[in-house]
Design an enzyme around this catalytic site. Structure first.
Site, PDB file in Angstrom:
ATOM      1  N   ASP A 361       0.906  -1.342  -0.222  1.00  0.00           N
ATOM      2  CA  ASP A 361       0.000  -0.014  -0.071  1.00  0.00           C
ATOM      3  C   ASP A 361       0.833   1.309   0.055  1.00  0.00           C
ATOM      4  O   ASP A 361       2.051   1.413   0.609  1.00  0.00           O
ATOM      5  CB  ASP A 361      -0.766  -0.023   1.270  1.00  0.00           C
ATOM      6  CG  ASP A 361      -1.991   0.967   1.308  1.00  0.00           C
ATOM      7  OD1 ASP A 361      -1.986   1.871   0.309  1.00  0.00           O
ATOM      8  OD2 ASP A 361      -2.899   0.700   2.002  1.00  0.00           O
ATOM      9  N   ARG A 437     -11.936   2.892   8.239  1.00  0.00           N
ATOM     10  CA  ARG A 437     -10.541   2.870   7.727  1.00  0.00           C
ATOM     11  C   ARG A 437     -10.582   4.166   6.663  1.00  0.00           C
ATOM     12  O   ARG A 437      -9.981   4.072   5.753  1.00  0.00           O
ATOM     13  CB  ARG A 437     -10.095   1.858   7.108  1.00  0.00           C
ATOM     14  CG  ARG A 437      -8.682   1.775   7.301  1.00  0.00           C
ATOM     15  CD  ARG A 437      -7.679   0.707   6.236  1.00  0.00           C
ATOM     16  NE  ARG A 437      -6.644   0.572   6.622  1.00  0.00           N
ATOM     17  CZ  ARG A 437      -5.556   0.113   5.844  1.00  0.00           C
ATOM     18  NH1 ARG A 437      -5.792  -0.271   4.670  1.00  0.00           N
ATOM     19  NH2 ARG A 437      -4.422   0.025   6.068  1.00  0.00           N
ATOM     20  N   LYS A 470      -1.152  -8.368  -5.287  1.00  0.00           N
ATOM     21  CA  LYS A 470      -1.779  -8.639  -3.968  1.00  0.00           C
ATOM     22  C   LYS A 470      -3.113  -7.978  -3.999  1.00  0.00           C
ATOM     23  O   LYS A 470      -3.050  -6.420  -3.863  1.00  0.00           O
ATOM     24  CB  LYS A 470      -1.202  -8.148  -2.584  1.00  0.00           C
ATOM     25  CG  LYS A 470      -1.661  -8.535  -1.543  1.00  0.00           C
ATOM     26  CD  LYS A 470      -0.538  -8.022  -0.395  1.00  0.00           C
ATOM     27  CE  LYS A 470      -1.234  -7.978   1.119  1.00  0.00           C
ATOM     28  NZ  LYS A 470      -0.059  -7.440   1.966  1.00  0.00           N
ATOM     29  N   TRP A 471      -4.302  -8.404  -4.025  1.00  0.00           N
ATOM     30  CA  TRP A 471      -5.540  -7.880  -3.983  1.00  0.00           C
ATOM     31  C   TRP A 471      -6.186  -7.723  -2.757  1.00  0.00           C
ATOM     32  O   TRP A 471      -6.726  -8.791  -2.141  1.00  0.00           O
ATOM     33  CB  TRP A 471      -6.458  -8.697  -5.118  1.00  0.00           C
ATOM     34  CG  TRP A 471      -7.857  -8.240  -5.241  1.00  0.00           C
ATOM     35  CD1 TRP A 471      -8.796  -7.516  -4.325  1.00  0.00           C
ATOM     36  CD2 TRP A 471      -8.595  -8.243  -6.540  1.00  0.00           C
ATOM     37  NE1 TRP A 471      -9.984  -7.430  -4.956  1.00  0.00           N
ATOM     38  CE2 TRP A 471      -9.743  -7.915  -6.226  1.00  0.00           C
ATOM     39  CE3 TRP A 471      -8.329  -8.784  -7.668  1.00  0.00           C
ATOM     40  CZ2 TRP A 471     -10.850  -7.848  -7.238  1.00  0.00           C
ATOM     41  CZ3 TRP A 471      -9.314  -8.881  -8.648  1.00  0.00           C
ATOM     42  CH2 TRP A 471     -10.376  -8.134  -8.513  1.00  0.00           C
ATOM     43  N   ASP A 472      -6.084  -6.617  -2.083  1.00  0.00           N
ATOM     44  CA  ASP A 472      -6.551  -6.329  -0.529  1.00  0.00           C
ATOM     45  C   ASP A 472      -8.053  -5.966  -0.417  1.00  0.00           C
ATOM     46  O   ASP A 472      -8.450  -5.478  -1.405  1.00  0.00           O
ATOM     47  CB  ASP A 472      -5.686  -5.215  -0.053  1.00  0.00           C
ATOM     48  CG  ASP A 472      -5.576  -5.339   1.557  1.00  0.00           C
ATOM     49  OD1 ASP A 472      -6.403  -6.323   2.029  1.00  0.00           O
ATOM     50  OD2 ASP A 472      -4.659  -4.808   2.129  1.00  0.00           O
ATOM     51  N   MET A 473      -8.657  -5.842   0.482  1.00  0.00           N
ATOM     52  CA  MET A 473      -9.848  -5.495   0.784  1.00  0.00           C
ATOM     53  C   MET A 473      -9.891  -5.388   2.093  1.00  0.00           C
ATOM     54  O   MET A 473     -10.299  -6.286   2.898  1.00  0.00           O
ATOM     55  CB  MET A 473     -10.933  -6.491   0.324  1.00  0.00           C
ATOM     56  CG  MET A 473     -12.556  -6.244   0.001  1.00  0.00           C
ATOM     57  SD  MET A 473     -13.291  -5.885   1.562  1.00  0.00           S
ATOM     58  CE  MET A 473     -13.462  -7.863   2.017  1.00  0.00           C
ATOM     59  N   ASN A 474     -10.184  -4.015   2.534  1.00  0.00           N
ATOM     60  CA  ASN A 474      -9.877  -3.711   3.982  1.00  0.00           C
ATOM     61  C   ASN A 474     -11.257  -3.019   4.747  1.00  0.00           C
ATOM     62  O   ASN A 474     -11.292  -2.663   5.781  1.00  0.00           O
ATOM     63  CB  ASN A 474      -9.017  -2.563   4.176  1.00  0.00           C
ATOM     64  CG  ASN A 474      -7.319  -3.212   3.892  1.00  0.00           C
ATOM     65  OD1 ASN A 474      -7.185  -4.309   4.726  1.00  0.00           O
ATOM     66  ND2 ASN A 474      -6.735  -3.011   3.022  1.00  0.00           N
ATOM     67  N   CYS A 520      -6.509 -10.784  -0.463  1.00  0.00           N
ATOM     68  CA  CYS A 520      -6.153 -10.575   1.126  1.00  0.00           C
ATOM     69  C   CYS A 520      -7.474  -9.543   1.379  1.00  0.00           C
ATOM     70  O   CYS A 520      -7.973  -9.043   0.689  1.00  0.00           O
ATOM     71  CB  CYS A 520      -4.832  -9.654   1.025  1.00  0.00           C
ATOM     72  SG  CYS A 520      -4.700  -8.889   2.661  1.00  0.00           S
ATOM     73  N   ASP A 542      -3.253 -10.884   8.863  1.00  0.00           N
ATOM     74  CA  ASP A 542      -2.417  -9.659   9.369  1.00  0.00           C
ATOM     75  C   ASP A 542      -1.241  -9.981  10.539  1.00  0.00           C
ATOM     76  O   ASP A 542      -0.492  -9.293  10.869  1.00  0.00           O
ATOM     77  CB  ASP A 542      -3.133  -8.464   9.629  1.00  0.00           C
ATOM     78  CG  ASP A 542      -3.282  -7.688   8.289  1.00  0.00           C
ATOM     79  OD1 ASP A 542      -2.844  -7.994   7.331  1.00  0.00           O
ATOM     80  OD2 ASP A 542      -4.110  -6.661   8.283  1.00  0.00           O
TER      81      ASP A 542
HETATM   82  C1  DGJ Z   1      -4.052  -4.926   4.940  1.00  0.00           C
HETATM   83  C2  DGJ Z   1      -3.104  -6.185   4.595  1.00  0.00           C
HETATM   84  O1  DGJ Z   1      -3.662  -7.476   5.273  1.00  0.00           O
HETATM   85  C3  DGJ Z   1      -1.960  -5.774   4.908  1.00  0.00           C
HETATM   86  O2  DGJ Z   1      -1.105  -6.941   4.538  1.00  0.00           O
HETATM   87  C4  DGJ Z   1      -1.449  -4.551   4.235  1.00  0.00           C
HETATM   88  O3  DGJ Z   1      -1.437  -4.990   2.622  1.00  0.00           O
HETATM   89  C5  DGJ Z   1      -2.438  -3.444   4.583  1.00  0.00           C
HETATM   90  N1  DGJ Z   1      -3.855  -3.739   4.471  1.00  0.00           N
HETATM   91  C6  DGJ Z   1      -2.184  -2.169   3.543  1.00  0.00           C
HETATM   92  O4  DGJ Z   1      -3.123  -1.473   3.768  1.00  0.00           O
END
Ligand code: DGJ
Length: 741
Positions: A361, A437, A470-474, A520, A542
Site C-alpha cells: 500500500d 478506515r 496482492k488484491w486487498d479488501m479492507n 487478502c 495480518d
Molecule cells: C491489510 C493487509 O492485510 C496488509 O497486509 C496490508 O496490505 C495493508 N492492508 C495495507 O493497507
C-alpha cells in the site's frame, strides 16, 4: 453410469465411489427423499427402507423427521427450509415434485460463480434432478457431482421461473442435509481480525446453531464452512462431515436439531437480507457446497479438501507452479518509502535468495496514510519518480520479480475518483455513510464500475513487468444498497456485489494469466474457497506473530491446503502482539505455507542476514514438500494447555517429510516427550536431520537412521537433558527433515 446408479423400479439414485455413498429416491408422493450420505454402501441394492414414504402416506404427526432432499416451507416440516419463494398471491409455500433426471460424465461450471472442476470427464460423474412446483411454476434443478477419487459430493441448485408471473426467492440454500441423529459436535473456524480461524467446538443441542456473515464478505469472524464430528472423533479416527461453501459473500452455515433428534445442515447464501426476483424465464444459480465425509477422523476431511481445492478449485498458470519466496515492504516501511528505499530492501533481499519483491500500500495517488487516494490507481511520482515501470525494471534488473498491492473495490473520500463519481460509493441516499478506515466500498454490483476497474487495472498491469498482485479488501459493507437496482431488487445487492468481484477477478486473471494473484482482506477477512478459484494463495492473517500463527494456520488447515496460505517472517517486537520470538521460530512456522518476509531487510543484522539466507535456502530446497506435501496435524495448539504444537508434511511417495515442533513456554526439568509421526512408510528407513542443526540430545537421539515403523509407533525424541533446558528457552521451534535411505 460409473459413479451414479439409477434404479427405475425403486426410483433410487445412488452416487458412489470407494469412499462415500449418497442416496436419494423419488418417493411415492413425488418428492425427493434423502436416504443416506456417508460411508460407502453396496451398489445394486435398494435402500428404500432407509427413507419414509413421505408426508402424504404417513401418520398425522406433521413434524415427522422425514428427510427431504431440498426441503421447503409450508408443508408440515417446521425445520428451516432450503428454499422459499414468494409468489404472485403472496404465499411462499412450495412442493417440489420430481420431473426428470440426467446423469452425465464430468462436471459443468456455474456461469458467473467459481466452482470446482474436472480436467477429464472420468474424474467425476454428475447428476441433475429436475423438480417442479405446480402452482408457482418454479422449476428447480438439483445438481450433484461425485468425484471419483475423493470422499466428496458437491451440490448446487438452479431455480427457474417457468411461469408467467414474477417469483421472489427469499431463501435458496446450496445444500440441505438431514442426518439421522444429533450426537454431533459442531466444529467451526471462528475469530476476528488477527486471530482468524481458531477452532471452536460445541455439542449440538435442540434448535438452530449457526455461523454466518452479513458483511458482504465471508469475513474474519467465521469461515464459510461447518464440520460435524462425533465426540470421540480424533485427527485419525471416527466420523466427520465437512460442508464448505465456494462463496465469498454473506453466508449461512447452520445445524438444526429437530424435535426427534435429527440434524439438518444448511449451507448457502445467508437468507437474511436476501431476496432475488425472477422474471418469467429467468433463472438463479446458488454457489457450490462441497460436502465431504471421513471415517478416518478430521485428517480424512482435510486431505480431501486440500487435494480438491489445490488441484480442482485453484486454476490457472500458477496452480501447479512453485510459488516464489517473496518480501513485502508493508511492515518494513508502511507508507514511508521512496524508490531508493525499496531498491535497497530488494537488493538485500536478492542477496539473501528472495525471489519476488512486493510493493504494498501507498504507491498511488497521494497516499501517505490510509486517509486518501484509494481508487486513484496511478503512481505517486513524489515517491516513485520513475513510475511503477521504472521501479519494476530496477527490481527485475536485480534478478527479482516485481509484485504490486491493489485494493480495487475501494474508494477514499479524498480521491479523484470519489470527486468524479461520488455516487459510485455504496450508500443509501438520505443516510450518512458509516466510516471505516476512511474509505468506502465501490458498488461492484454495477457493471459499469466493474468495467471501469477492469480498464484502469488492466492498463496498470500492462504498463510494467508485474509478476504478482496482492488484491486487498479492507472494509466491510455498510448502508447496503445500490443505485443501480430498483427498490424491489435491493435484496439482490449483496450477491450482485460478489458476482461483480468474481467478474473482475475472472477478467483480470484471464487477461493476465502469467500474474500470480494473492487475495487478502485485512489478512484473512475473505479467505475462502470462492476466491481460491481465482487467486491460488491468500494472505492468511495480518497477524505475523509466530505463536499466534500456530493457531491460525492450524485452524485454516482443516480445510485449506498449504499452497493457499501466505505466511511471512516479520520483525520483532511483533507489530500485532509485541512478542519477541527468535527469527528461527518465525521461519519454522511460516515455512508451512507460501513463505516470505515482511520486514525492512536493510535493518537486519549480519547474524540475522545469515539466518535468513539459510532459511530461504532451506525453503527452496524443500519447497515442493512445504507447498504441496500431504499436511498432517500432530499436536494441537487448541488442546490441553496449548503449549506445544506439531505438524508435518509428507511427500506423496512417503520418502520425504518435514516435521515442525513448536513449544511456546519452556518448562524446567521436563519429562519424556515422544512425537509420533504419521503417513510414513513403515517399511522404509529414514535419515533424520534437524533444522536448525543442533549439537545436543535432540540431535544425537534423532540423528540415527530410523524405521518408518519406529517413527510412527514410538516417535521422534523431544527429550531435553535437564541442563540443556535453558538453552532452548521460550519460543522453541525444531524442524526434523526425514529422508528415506
Ligand atoms: C491489510 C493487509 O492485510 C496488509 O497486509 C496490508 O496490505 C495493508 N492492508 C495495507 O493497507
Amino acid at each position: 453410469m460409473m459413479g451414479i446408479e439409477w434404479n427405475a423400479s425403486s426410483g433410487q439414485l445412488h452416487l458412489h465411489n470407494k469412499q462415500v455413498s449418497y442416496v436419494v429416491r423419488v418417493l411415492e408422493n413425488g418428492s425427493i427423499g434423502q436416504l443416506h450420505f456417508g460411508a460407502p454402501l453396496a451398489r445394486g441394492r435398494s435402500y428404500r427402507h432407509l427413507g419414509r414414504a413421505g408426508f402424504a402416506g404417513f401418520s398425522n404427526r406433521l413434524d415427522d423427521p422425514i428427510a427431504l432432499e431440498y426441503p421447503t416451507a409450508g408443508g408440515g416440516d417446521y425445520r428451516m427450509p432450503a428454499l422459499t419463494i414468494e409468489q404472485a398471491d403472496g404465499s411462499s409455500m412450495l412442493r417440489l415434485d420430481y420431473v426428470s433426471h440426467r446423469i452425465f460424465p464430468g462436471k459443468a461450471g456455474i456461469p458467473g460463480l467459481p466452482s470446482t472442476y474436472v480436467e477429464a470427464d472420468d474424474e467425476a460423474t454428475s447428476l441433475e434432478i429436475e423438480l417442479a412446483d405446480g402452482p408457482s411454476k418454479a422449476r428447480v434443478t438439483l445438481s450433484y457431482t461425485i468425484f471419483r477419487d475423493h470422499p466428496i459430493v458437491s451440490r448446487r441448485v438452479r431455480i427457474r421461473n417457468g411461469g408467467t408471473s414474477r417469483l421472489r426467492i427469499t431463501t435458496a440454500m446450496s445444500t440441505s442435509l438431514d442426518l439421522p441423529d444429533d450426537d454431533w459436535t459442531l466444529v467451526q473456524l471462528s475469530g476476528a481480525w488477527a486471530r482468524e480461524r481458531h477452532i471452536t467446538n460445541r455439542r449440538l443441542a435442540p434448535g438452530r446453531q449457526s455461523t454466518a456473515s452479513l458483511r458482504g464478505a465471508s469475513g474474519h469472524e467465521h469461515d464459510p464452512s461447518l464440520i460435524l464430528r462425533r465426540a470421540s472423533t480424533t485427527e485419525t479416527a471416527g466420523e466427520a462431515y465437512g460442508f464448505s461453501l465456494v462463496y465469498s459473500g454473506n453466508f449461512l452455515a447452520e445445524a438444526e436439531v429437530g424435535p426427534f433428534g435429527t440434524t439438518r445442515v444448511r449451507l448457502g447464501i445467508n437468507p437474511e437480507g436476501f431476496a432475488w426476483i425472477l422474471e418469467p424465464g429467468a433463472d438463479f444459480a446458488t454457489p457450490e457446497a462441497v460436502l465431504a465425509f471421513s471415517e478416518a477422523g478430521l485428517d480424512g476431511l482435510s486431505l480431501a479438501y486440500h487435494r480438491l481445492y489445490r488441484e480442482r478449485l485453484a486454476r490457472g498458470t500458477w496452480r501447479d507452479r512453485a510459488r516464489p519466496v517473496l518480501i513485502n515492504n508493508w511492515e518494513g516501511t508502511y507508507f514511508a518509502f521512496d524508490e531508493t528505499k525499496l531498491v535497497d530492501i530488494a537488493t538485500v533481499a536478492r542477496d539473501l535468495g528472495i525471489e519476488l519483491f512486493v510493493l504494498d500500500d501507498g504507491w498511488f495517488g497521494a497516499r501517505d496514510d490510509d486517509t486518501s487516494s484509494l481508487g486513484d490507481w496511478f503512481v505517486d511520482r513524489r515517491k516513485l519518480p520513475n513510475g511503477i515501470d521504472g521501479l519494476a525494471r530496477r527490481i527485475e534488473a536485480l534478478g527479482l520479480r516485481f509484485g504490486l498491492w491493489i485494493e480495487p473495490e475501494m474508494v477514499s473520500q479524498r480521491s479523484q475518483l470519489f470527486a468524479a463519481h461520488p455516487d459510485w460509493a455504496i450508500g443509501i441516499p438520505g443516510r450518512s455513510r458509516t466510516e471505516s478506515r476512511d474509505q468506502f466500498v465501490l458498488d461492484l454490483s454495477r457493471p459499469e464500475i466493474v468495467d471501469h476497474l477492469f480498464a484502469v487495472l488492466s492498463e496498470l498491469l500492462a504498463s510494467a513487468p508485474i509478476s504478482y498482485i496482492k488484491w486487498d479488501m479492507n472494509r466491510n459493507i455498510t448502508e447496503p444498497g445500490s443505485l443501480g437496482l430498483p427498490a424491489d431488487r435491493q435484496g439482490e445487492f449483496f450477491h450482485r456485489y460478489i458476482l461483480g468481484v468474481y467478474d473482475l477477478y475472472a477478467r483480470l486473471t484471464t487477461a493476465f494469466p502469467e500474474i500470480l494473484f494473492e487475495s487478502c482482506a485485512g489478512g484473512g477477512g475473505r479467505f475462502d474457497p470462492g476466491l481460491l478459484a481465482y487467486a491460488p494463495q491468500a494472505w492468511t492473517s495480518d497477524d505475523t506473530d509466530a505463536i499466534e500463527r500456530l493457531r491460525i494456520q492450524w485452524g485454516a488447515s482443516l480445510i485449506y491446503p498449504l499452497s493457499s496460505m501466505g505466511a511471512h517472517v516479520s520483525a520483532v517486537p511483533n507489530h500485532q502482539t509485541g512478542r519477541l520470538t527468535p527469527i528461527g521460530m518465525r521461519a519454522a512456522v511460516a515455512f508451512f505455507g507460501v513463505f516470505g518476509y515482511e520486514l525492512d531487510a536493510t535493518s537486519l543484522s549480519p547474524a540475522e542476514c545469515a539466518e535468513v539466507a539459510d532459511q530461504v535456502a532451506f525453503y527452496k530446497d524443500h519447497r515442493e514438500l512445504l507447498q504441496r506435501g500431504r499436511f498432517v496435524r500432530l499436536r494441537s495448539p487448541f488442546e490441553g494447555d496449548g503449549n506445544e504444537t506439531a505438524w508435518m508434511t509428507v511427500s506423496d511417495d512417503r520418502r520425504q517429510a518435514i516435521v515442525g515442533f513448536y513449544r511456546t513456554l519452556t518448562r524446567p526439568n521436563p519429562g519424556v516427550n515422544r512425537l509420533r509421526l504419521r503417513e510414513l512408510d513403515a517399511a522404509l528407513r529414514y535419515r533424520v536431520t534437524t533444522w536448525p542443526a543442533r549439537a545436543d540430545t535432540i540431535e544425537r537421539d534423532n540423528a540415527l537412521v530410523r524405521g518408518g515403523d519406529e517413527l510412527t509407533e514410538i516417535g521422534l525424541f523431544l527429550d531435553v537433558d535437564r541442563h540443556e533446558v535453558a538453552t532452548h528457552g521460550d519460543y522453541w521451534a525444531q524442524l526434523f527433515v526425514l529422508e528415506a535411505e
